[in-house]
Write a protein that holds these residues in place. Structure first.
Motif, PDB file in Angstrom:
ATOM      1  N   GLY A  59      16.955  92.887   7.265  1.00  0.00           N
ATOM      2  CA  GLY A  59      16.998  92.794   5.814  1.00  0.00           C
ATOM      3  C   GLY A  59      15.678  92.246   5.311  1.00  0.00           C
ATOM      4  O   GLY A  59      14.767  91.949   6.098  1.00  0.00           O
ATOM      5  N   ILE A  60      15.546  92.088   4.010  1.00  0.00           N
ATOM      6  CA  ILE A  60      14.303  91.610   3.412  1.00  0.00           C
ATOM      7  C   ILE A  60      14.049  90.163   3.859  1.00  0.00           C
ATOM      8  O   ILE A  60      14.940  89.324   3.735  1.00  0.00           O
ATOM      9  CB  ILE A  60      14.393  91.665   1.866  1.00  0.00           C
ATOM     10  N   PRO A  61      12.856  89.818   4.391  1.00  0.00           N
ATOM     11  CA  PRO A  61      11.656  90.632   4.579  1.00  0.00           C
ATOM     12  C   PRO A  61      11.402  91.011   6.041  1.00  0.00           C
ATOM     13  O   PRO A  61      10.270  91.267   6.415  1.00  0.00           O
ATOM     14  CB  PRO A  61      10.563  89.685   4.094  1.00  0.00           C
ATOM     15  N   ILE A  62      12.428  91.039   6.882  1.00  0.00           N
ATOM     16  CA  ILE A  62      12.173  91.183   8.327  1.00  0.00           C
ATOM     17  C   ILE A  62      12.679  92.522   8.887  1.00  0.00           C
ATOM     18  O   ILE A  62      12.708  92.698  10.099  1.00  0.00           O
ATOM     19  CB  ILE A  62      12.781  89.995   9.119  1.00  0.00           C
ATOM     20  N   THR A  63      13.037  93.465   8.013  1.00  0.00           N
ATOM     21  CA  THR A  63      13.568  94.740   8.509  1.00  0.00           C
ATOM     22  C   THR A  63      12.566  95.451   9.407  1.00  0.00           C
ATOM     23  O   THR A  63      12.899  95.907  10.513  1.00  0.00           O
ATOM     24  CB  THR A  63      13.962  95.652   7.344  1.00  0.00           C
ATOM     25  N   ASP A  64      11.315  95.552   8.943  1.00  0.00           N
ATOM     26  CA  ASP A  64      10.314  96.253   9.743  1.00  0.00           C
ATOM     27  C   ASP A  64       9.995  95.521  11.032  1.00  0.00           C
ATOM     28  O   ASP A  64       9.623  96.147  12.032  1.00  0.00           O
ATOM     29  CB  ASP A  64       9.041  96.463   8.928  1.00  0.00           C
ATOM     30  N   LEU A  65      10.151  94.212  11.032  1.00  0.00           N
ATOM     31  CA  LEU A  65       9.920  93.461  12.265  1.00  0.00           C
ATOM     32  C   LEU A  65      10.922  93.887  13.331  1.00  0.00           C
ATOM     33  O   LEU A  65      10.563  94.040  14.511  1.00  0.00           O
ATOM     34  CB  LEU A  65      10.023  91.959  11.994  1.00  0.00           C
ATOM     35  N   THR A  66      12.175  94.106  12.951  1.00  0.00           N
ATOM     36  CA  THR A  66      13.168  94.548  13.933  1.00  0.00           C
ATOM     37  C   THR A  66      12.852  95.951  14.434  1.00  0.00           C
ATOM     38  O   THR A  66      12.995  96.238  15.624  1.00  0.00           O
ATOM     39  CB  THR A  66      14.586  94.512  13.340  1.00  0.00           C
ATOM     40  N   ARG A  67      12.410  96.824  13.520  1.00  0.00           N
ATOM     41  CA  ARG A  67      12.064  98.199  13.935  1.00  0.00           C
ATOM     42  C   ARG A  67      10.889  98.196  14.909  1.00  0.00           C
ATOM     43  O   ARG A  67      10.900  98.883  15.941  1.00  0.00           O
ATOM     44  CB  ARG A  67      11.713  99.034  12.703  1.00  0.00           C
ATOM     45  N   LYS A  68       9.852  97.440  14.551  1.00  0.00           N
ATOM     46  CA  LYS A  68       8.647  97.437  15.375  1.00  0.00           C
ATOM     47  C   LYS A  68       8.907  96.753  16.717  1.00  0.00           C
ATOM     48  O   LYS A  68       8.366  97.154  17.747  1.00  0.00           O
ATOM     49  CB  LYS A  68       7.507  96.749  14.621  1.00  0.00           C
TER      50      LYS A  68
ATOM     51  N   GLY B  44       9.516  97.912  22.762  1.00  0.00           N
ATOM     52  CA  GLY B  44      10.254  97.726  24.011  1.00  0.00           C
ATOM     53  C   GLY B  44      11.150  96.500  24.074  1.00  0.00           C
ATOM     54  O   GLY B  44      11.779  96.251  25.099  1.00  0.00           O
ATOM     55  N   MET B  45      11.208  95.731  22.996  1.00  0.00           N
ATOM     56  CA  MET B  45      12.122  94.594  22.990  1.00  0.00           C
ATOM     57  C   MET B  45      13.536  95.080  22.696  1.00  0.00           C
ATOM     58  O   MET B  45      13.730  96.106  22.032  1.00  0.00           O
ATOM     59  CB  MET B  45      11.705  93.565  21.927  1.00  0.00           C
ATOM     60  N   ARG B  46      14.515  94.349  23.182  1.00  0.00           N
ATOM     61  CA  ARG B  46      15.892  94.689  22.859  1.00  0.00           C
ATOM     62  C   ARG B  46      16.285  93.916  21.601  1.00  0.00           C
ATOM     63  O   ARG B  46      16.188  92.683  21.573  1.00  0.00           O
ATOM     64  CB  ARG B  46      16.834  94.343  24.012  1.00  0.00           C
ATOM     65  N   VAL B  47      16.704  94.633  20.584  1.00  0.00           N
ATOM     66  CA  VAL B  47      17.088  94.025  19.318  1.00  0.00           C
ATOM     67  C   VAL B  47      18.581  94.263  19.125  1.00  0.00           C
ATOM     68  O   VAL B  47      19.023  95.403  18.937  1.00  0.00           O
ATOM     69  CB  VAL B  47      16.294  94.618  18.137  1.00  0.00           C
ATOM     70  N   ILE B  48      19.355  93.190  19.209  1.00  0.00           N
ATOM     71  CA  ILE B  48      20.803  93.272  19.061  1.00  0.00           C
ATOM     72  C   ILE B  48      21.145  92.837  17.639  1.00  0.00           C
ATOM     73  O   ILE B  48      20.984  91.677  17.270  1.00  0.00           O
ATOM     74  CB  ILE B  48      21.529  92.371  20.083  1.00  0.00           C
ATOM     75  N   SER B  49      21.602  93.800  16.852  1.00  0.00           N
ATOM     76  CA  SER B  49      21.847  93.567  15.431  1.00  0.00           C
ATOM     77  C   SER B  49      23.322  93.268  15.190  1.00  0.00           C
ATOM     78  O   SER B  49      24.198  94.035  15.601  1.00  0.00           O
ATOM     79  CB  SER B  49      21.421  94.801  14.633  1.00  0.00           C
ATOM     80  N   PHE B  50      23.584  92.161  14.513  1.00  0.00           N
ATOM     81  CA  PHE B  50      24.943  91.681  14.273  1.00  0.00           C
ATOM     82  C   PHE B  50      25.410  91.992  12.854  1.00  0.00           C
ATOM     83  O   PHE B  50      24.659  92.514  12.031  1.00  0.00           O
ATOM     84  CB  PHE B  50      25.004  90.162  14.509  1.00  0.00           C
TER      85      PHE B  50
ATOM     86  N   GLY C  75      16.568  81.282  23.179  1.00  0.00           N
ATOM     87  CA  GLY C  75      17.126  82.478  22.577  1.00  0.00           C
ATOM     88  C   GLY C  75      16.584  82.618  21.162  1.00  0.00           C
ATOM     89  O   GLY C  75      16.409  81.629  20.449  1.00  0.00           O
ATOM     90  N   ILE C  76      16.334  83.847  20.741  1.00  0.00           N
ATOM     91  CA  ILE C  76      15.718  84.097  19.435  1.00  0.00           C
ATOM     92  C   ILE C  76      16.750  84.672  18.481  1.00  0.00           C
ATOM     93  O   ILE C  76      17.382  85.699  18.769  1.00  0.00           O
ATOM     94  CB  ILE C  76      14.539  85.080  19.551  1.00  0.00           C
ATOM     95  N   CYS C  77      16.917  84.011  17.337  1.00  0.00           N
ATOM     96  CA  CYS C  77      17.739  84.544  16.250  1.00  0.00           C
ATOM     97  C   CYS C  77      16.834  84.833  15.074  1.00  0.00           C
ATOM     98  O   CYS C  77      16.072  83.964  14.633  1.00  0.00           O
ATOM     99  CB  CYS C  77      18.831  83.547  15.843  1.00  0.00           C
ATOM    100  N   LEU C  78      16.892  86.039  14.554  1.00  0.00           N
ATOM    101  CA  LEU C  78      16.032  86.483  13.455  1.00  0.00           C
ATOM    102  C   LEU C  78      16.885  86.758  12.230  1.00  0.00           C
ATOM    103  O   LEU C  78      17.830  87.559  12.293  1.00  0.00           O
ATOM    104  CB  LEU C  78      15.274  87.743  13.869  1.00  0.00           C
ATOM    105  N   THR C  79      16.576  86.096  11.115  1.00  0.00           N
ATOM    106  CA  THR C  79      17.364  86.290   9.902  1.00  0.00           C
ATOM    107  C   THR C  79      16.481  86.528   8.688  1.00  0.00           C
ATOM    108  O   THR C  79      15.277  86.252   8.694  1.00  0.00           O
ATOM    109  CB  THR C  79      18.251  85.065   9.582  1.00  0.00           C
ATOM    110  N   VAL C  80      17.134  86.988   7.635  1.00  0.00           N
ATOM    111  CA  VAL C  80      16.490  87.115   6.332  1.00  0.00           C
ATOM    112  C   VAL C  80      16.404  85.725   5.698  1.00  0.00           C
ATOM    113  O   VAL C  80      16.777  84.721   6.293  1.00  0.00           O
ATOM    114  CB  VAL C  80      17.276  88.078   5.424  1.00  0.00           C
ATOM    115  N   SER C  81      15.902  85.688   4.484  1.00  0.00           N
ATOM    116  CA  SER C  81      15.692  84.420   3.795  1.00  0.00           C
ATOM    117  C   SER C  81      16.972  83.885   3.161  1.00  0.00           C
ATOM    118  O   SER C  81      17.982  84.575   3.059  1.00  0.00           O
ATOM    119  CB  SER C  81      14.610  84.597   2.720  1.00  0.00           C
TER     120      SER C  81
END
Length: 580
Positions: A39-48, A53-59, A80-86
């Motif tokens: 989601g904003i602003p990290i959507t493209d970060l997950t795509r890239k 080659g990273m595994r991105v598990i979307s919840f 462990g890495i958790c990536l979220t929107v703002s």
């Protein structure tokens, strides 16, 4: 101009950006999986990240992604890495970050955020929030990166903070403008840091080791108590050697089950209520004397009142000196990492350590055998409808036949009964609610356990606990993970037998929809749903799920009167004594 000089000029003009620097910094440090929600602003970060080659598990919810990241840290000793929107997404992930810190799980919550100049003037940016200030009190460390050149340093500091000393949660704030910043590619590569020795050994002082050995040697009724820190340390062979060489009975806390098989002859788990008050010297290995151990006070430890100390003397292994004396006197503090401390004790013990007195071992064995026989008698019963014991007798057999499977467990009664009935045989195979005793970890832990280990996962859930993260069964199906969710469905919180005393149409606060079919939820996303009303049906469903490795949910119908208020911690749920 030569081809070589043209190539040099072209290389000098290559640029990289914040997106790629974040990804490159993580990969450089061996981090290959991200749990999150785009989601904003990290959507493209997950795509890239996926493209690199990273595994991105979307919840479906950030809190569950955070729980997944935290338990991945526990299992791997890497954050462990958790990536979220703002803003709201960050706040959803913050619950898991605080829980990771409390449980000493290494985790990094990376959240996109609004622009600093607007946030600081409170001008009303999109999802405006000072996330760094909010995160600081709830985690081990918090950092913000404003310039692309500092991404490498920011991620290196976050990694080191998460895993060094006592592990915990770290927050990393990445404002939206950071991602699109560009710098020279060579300068960008040079700015990245591969963290060297992020969790250095902390060797215990020789005099502290000697003090601990002398106290342990003087014991008449010694006991070793293993906490989840002992499991995290991955010093399995040395811990086992310490227990077996000394002959000292041991008691595992719930996530330490399996460090030695629960069926090991020295396990005192079935005599817990006897050994705690009777022991004279207790060696704590990665365990804290918190509420889970009654703060080492009261009747649990032989005291008359809840604030009374028993007569035990304590040896405590912990990497944090501040943990010592937190509730009672620690007579022999042993400060250092668990692996180094246990290794030092082993060196001092040698090969001629005297075993504990026979009458202590015999007293424990008698109570163990009596309690185990009583439990076997209870498990052999086959009531209709099922109760927790008859259903968990099946789970017990399934885990025994599949010791590499990972057991995830949450609930009130579903947690308490599973912990005492289901034996574990290998370390770090039982993942549960931990220090806070929270609800909601089930599906996040299950996803991470399957992703990290590749082994079958069996999640034993109370129907109330499942409700906190149940939508993640879609995530389990989407990634085709070998997870078998078993819901002990007794129609409510603790049970479904409460009645609204007013006679109005509203059900009691603890009551759910009667006869709910949770299995249909799994079927809706393409998984296997099973409705089980007998132990035989439950057994067939679980065996097939483990064999097939297909996402499965078993709706196990339990007697709605079988549970008790708050499970075994009723004393923490105040009851009104007043009358109107």
């Amino acid at each position: 101009m030569t081809d070589l000089s043209m190539t040099s000029i072209a290389q000098s003009q290559e640029v990289t950006d914040g997106f790629h620097l974040v990804i490159d910094a993580l990969k450089l440090n061996g981090i290959d999986t991200i749990f999150g929600l785009p989601g904003i602003p990290i959507t493209d970060l997950t795509r890239k990240a996926q493209a690199e080659g990273m595994r991105v598990i979307s919840f479906r919810h950030e809190q569950n992604a955070g729980y997944a990241a935290s338990i991945a840290g526990f299992m791997t000793q890497k954050p462990g890495i958790c990536l979220t929107v703002s803003a709201p997404g960050f706040l959803n992930g913050l619950t898991a970050l605080a829980n990771a810190t409390t449980n000493c799980f290494p985790m990094i919550l990376i959240s996109g955020s609004s622009e600093r100049e607007i946030v600081d003037l409170q001008q009303g940016d999109y999802e405006e929030m000072d996330q760094l200030a909010i995160a600081k009190p709830l985690c081990k460390a918090a950092f913000r990166v404003l310039h692309a050149q500092d991404i490498g340093v920011g991620i290196a500091r976050a990694i080191r903070a998460a895993v060094s000393g006592r592990p915990g949660g770290v927050y990393l704030d990445l404002p939206a403008q950071l991602f699109a910043q560009t710098i020279d590619a060579r300068a960008g590569k040079k700015s990245l840091i591969k963290v060297v020795d992020p969790a250095p050994r902390q060797i215990p002082a020789p005099d502290a080791v000697q003090r601990a050995l002398e106290l342990l040697k003087s014991a008449i009724r010694p006991l070793i108590l293993l906490g989840k820190g002992a499991a995290y340390a991955q010093a399995d062979a040395d811990i086992r050697a310490l227990i077996e060489r000394t002959g000292i009975p041991y008691l595992p806390m719930s996530m330490a089950k399996g460090l030695l098989p629960d069926t090991h002859g020295q396990s005192a788990a079935a005599a817990r209520s006897y050994v705690l008050p009777e022991a004279d010297v207790v060696l704590l290995v990665g365990a804290r004397l918190n509420w889970l151990l009654s703060h080492a006070k009261g009747k649990t430890w032989g005291g008359k009142e809840h604030k009374d100390w028993g007569d035990q003397k304590f040896i405590q292994i912990d990497i944090s000196p501040q943990e010592m004396d937190s509730n009672v006197r620690i007579d022999a503090p042993l400060v250092g990492d668990i692996g180094s401390c246990v290794s030092a004790l082993l060196a001092g013990i040698g090969s001629s350590w005297a075993k504990p007195p026979a009458d202590w071992l015999q007293a424990i064995a008698e109570r163990k055998n009596k309690n185990l026989a009583k439990m076997a008698e209870t498990l052999a019963k086959n009531p209709s409808p099922m109760n927790f014991h008859s259903a968990l007798n099946v789970v017990r057999d399934i885990i025994k036949a599949n010791p590499d499977a990972i057991l995830v467990n949450e609930g009130a009664n579903a947690l308490d009964f599973t912990r005492s009935i289901v034996d574990m045989y290998k370390p770090r195979k039982r993942l549960d609610v931990g220090t806070w005793g929270i609800m909601g970890i089930g599906m996040g832990f299950s996803v991470a356990a399957a992703v990290v280990s590749g082994q079958p996962v069996i999640a034993i859930e109370g129907d109330s606990a499942f409700g906190f993260s149940g939508m993640e069964v879609e995530t389990i199906c989407r990634y085709n993970l070998p997870v078998c969710v078993v819901i002990f469905n007794n129609n409510g919180v603790y049970g479904g037998a409460d009645v609204n005393p007013t006679g109005s149409p509203d059900v009691a606060p603890t009551v759910f929809v009667k006869g709910a079919r949770y299995d249909k939820l799994m079927e809706a996303f393409g998984g296997v749903g099973v409705h089980a009303t007998t132990p035989a049906e439950l057994r067939r469903a679980m065996e097939e799920a483990v064999r097939s490795r297909k996402p499965t949910l078993v709706n196990a119908v339990i007697d709605e009167t079988a549970g008790t208020e708050s499970g075994r911690i009723t004393r923490l749920n105040p009851q009104s004594a007043g009358k109107k």
